[in-house]
Structure formats: structure tokens, C-alpha cells
Write an enzyme that holds these catalytic residues in place. Structure first.
Site: not given
Ligand code: LUD
Ligand code: NAP
Length: 283
Positions: A52, A96, A119
Site C-alpha cells: 500500500k 491495518q 477504509d
Molecule cells: N485492514 C484490509 N486487512 C486485511 N493480494 C487488505 C488485502 C491486498 N484496515 C484494513 O488490504 O483493506 C484493508 N483495510 N485488507 N487486504 C485484506 C484485508 C485490512 C489482501 C490482499 C491484497 C490487500 C493483495 O494485494 C495479492 C493478490 O491477490 O494478487 C496477493 C498478495 C500476496 O499475498 O502475495
């Protein structure tokens, strides 16, 4: 064979668009700023937070990282949030999740000023979404709706099934599908005949967190499958909540894991931050 929705490519395109918007804001003397708060050492959270921050900086958004130790007292986290609420260079605050167990997540979310809540988790923003006048839409659901839009998938009048009812994904995506005139069914751990419900859906959104929970053969021919799940297998492989290969034989469109919804979550966080910065000008 289904068309694979390339979330990674769409997210990159959006990030390019945002970069241009940020340049326009710069000309008006505003640099969007995002504060990213991480408490503890959860390995997945560390990766997401790093991604991020990197994505923000690439788009020209200033990022302020606050990495606090696991044993940080709740009062200290609340103080930090208060300080960020007052800081005019910060347009978005992201804490997060999950937080360590000794911290009351609800209290923390409610401490974030709703007009910096990029968020979209604050009850004020949840209420705004539920009543049809959103201020900030939560990033993952917003990313899902954007994927549907940019893939020219019609939502109005279609039967959507959402599996999962979390505050982060299931509930808000159900509200957003509803507001775009889908007929929405929300399934959860007490739902009976999930297979049959999924079998009737034109659009399936799955956010359960169980590897390949949805079998490919449950999917109706020609339906759209959005897989939100991120599950790491023992062999290190990352898979979604849906049996991808089998589902792809039936679906018209499907998102992969990785490279589907995940990258869109990050792009929408940046979009919300830019939106928040813009609002400080337009007043
Ligand atoms: N908390 C989120 N906790 C978890 N995947 C994310 C997420 C990017 N406050 C708050 O960002 O929005 C949030 N706000 N969340 N998440 C999950 C959740 C939070 C999950 C996956 C990914 C953000 C991401 O980039 C990649 C993909 O699917 O291609 C894979 C990344 C890897 O692990 O290799
Ligand atoms: P969560 O808070 O754990 O919620 C899971 C939901 O699934 C709950 O509503 C639960 O039902 C339901 N469920 C559990 N077992 C079930 C079963 N056997 N049948 C039907 N429903 C069942 O999870 P979340 O935060 O929404 O995350 C879900 C998944 O998406 C995780 O893998 C997470 O890592 C991933 N995720 C990805 C992104 C992204 O950007 N790609 C963003 C957020 C989350 P009950 O309510 O009845 O317990």
C-alpha cells in the site's frame, strides 16, 4: 472457457489514472497524504502495508508509515489517531486489521475521523453506504464493483449471491450490489443448501477464507465469479475460495487469485485518498 478478469492490469491502469489526478492536485497546491498504521508483526499485514505504501508513493501520494509494537497500549494507538485526525497533510488514515487481541477494534475504528476514513469502516460511513449516499466505500467491495464495471458486466436485474458476511467484504459488497439493482442473497456459515443458491446465481462473490470451498461444478453456466479469498496452502501456493480450473470451464468471467481482487483493494485505497484530498479543496 471463462474470460479471466485481470485485476492486476486493471489496478495498474487505475493507478496510472490516479497519478494524473494527483499531478492536477499538486498544481492546486495539495499533495494527497495517506497514513498507514500497522500494529504488530502479522506477516500478511506487513506485506499488504508495504504494498500500500509503495503504491501510494508511485502515484505521488505522500505516505506516512506508523509501525507500532505488538504490545502498544490501546490508549497510545488512540492518541496517534487523534494526532492524525488533526494533521492537515493527512487525508486518509488506514489502520491495518487485524489488531492485537488486547486492542478494541471497534473503538479504534470509531476514533478515526469519518472524513479521513479511507477504509470506509467507521459506522458513519457504513450508515452512509447503507442509506445510499456513500462518503467512502470500503476498498475491497469498491474494487469488486470497479472490476465488474470495467469488464462491462451488467449488474442491474441479475441474481447475485455473496458468500460471507464480514464487515470488510461480504456485507458492504451485498449493499453495493443491491444499490446497483442486483437481487442479492447473502450466505454464511448457517446457510442451508449453499450449493443450490450458488447454482442459481448470475454473479457469485465469495469471501469466506477457505481454500477452494466453492466447487467448480456448483457454478451455473455463463455466470460471473468473483473470488475474494486469499488462502495460503502448506506448499506455499496461494489459492482463492473457488476451485478455479473447474469454475473457469463454466463461468463467463472469473477473477484469479492472486491477481484478481487483491490488487484492486490497494488501487481503491489510493482512489479514496485522492477523493479525500480533493474534498479539502472543493470544500
Ligand atoms: N485492514 C484490509 N486487512 C486485511 N493480494 C487488505 C488485502 C491486498 N484496515 C484494513 O488490504 O483493506 C484493508 N483495510 N485488507 N487486504 C485484506 C484485508 C485490512 C489482501 C490482499 C491484497 C490487500 C493483495 O494485494 C495479492 C493478490 O491477490 O494478487 C496477493 C498478495 C500476496 O499475498 O502475495
Ligand atoms: P471473515 O471475517 O473471516 O468472514 C468469513 C465469512 O465466511 C463469515 O461471514 C462466515 O460466516 C463465512 N463462512 C465461514 N465458513 C463458511 C461456510 N462453511 N459456509 C458459508 N460461509 C462460511 O473473512 P473476511 O475478512 O470477509 O475475508 C474472507 C476472505 O477474503 C479471506 O480469505 C481474506 O483473506 C480474503 N480477503 C481478501 C481481500 C482482498 O483484497 N482480496 C480483502 C479482504 C479479505 P459466519 O458469519 O456465519 O461466521
Amino acid at each position: 472457457m471463462a474470460q479471466i478478469i485481470d485485476g492486476k492490469a486493471i489496478a495498474l491502469k487505475i493507478r496510472e489514472e490516479l497519478k494524473e489526478e494527483v499531478e492536477e492536485l499538486e498544481k492546486q497546491g495539495v499533495t494527497p497524504g495517506l497514513a498507514v498504521v500497522l500494529v504488530g508483526e502479522d506477516p500478511a499485514s506487513k506485506i499488504y502495508v508495504r504494498n500500500k505504501k509503495k503504491a501510494a508513493e508511485k502515484a505521488g501520494i505522500q505516505s506516512f508509515e506508523h509501525h507500532l509494537p505488538e504490545d502498544t497500549p490501546e490508549a497510545q494507538l488512540l492518541e496517534l489517531i487523534e494526532r492524525l485526525n488533526r494533521d492537515d497533510s493527512v487525508h486518509g488514515i488506514l489502520v491495518q486489521l487485524p489488531l492485537p487481541k488486547h486492542i478494541d477494534t471497534t473503538r479504534v475504528i470509531e476514533a478515526i475521523s469519518p472524513d479521513k476514513d479511507v477504509d470506509g469502516f467507521h459506522p458513519y460511513n457504513v450508515g452512509r453506504l447503507a442509506t445510499g449516499s456513500p462518503l467512502f466505500e470500503p476498498c475491497t467491495p469498491k474494487g469488486i464493483m470497479e472490476l465488474l464495471k470495467r469488464s462491462n458486466i451488467e449488474v442491474a436485474g441479475r441474481d447475485a449471491v455473496v458468500v460471507g458476511r464480514s464487515n470488510i467484504v461480504g456485507k458492504p459488497v451485498a449493499l453495493m450490489l443491491l444499490s446497483q439493482n442486483a437481487t442479492v442473497t447473502v450466505c454464511h456459515s448457517k446457510t442451508r443448501d449453499i450449493e443450490q443458491k450458488i447454482g442459481g446465481a448470475d454473479i457469485v462473490v465469495c469471501a469466506v477464507g477457505r481454500a477452494e470451498f466453492v466447487k467448480g461444478e456448483w457454478i451455473k453456466e455463463g455466470s460471473v465469479v468473483i473470488d475474494v479469498g486469499i488462502n495460503r496452502l502448506e506448499d506455499g501456493r496461494l489459492v482463492g475460495d473457488v476451485e478455479f480450473e473447474e469454475a473457469a470451464k463454466r463461468a463467463s468471467h472469473i477473477t484469479p487469485v492472486p491477481g484478481g481482487v487483491g490488487p484492486m483493494t490497494i488501487a481503491m485505497l489510493l482512489a479514496n485518498t485522492v477523493l479525500s484530498a480533493k474534498r479539502t479543496i472543493k470544500g
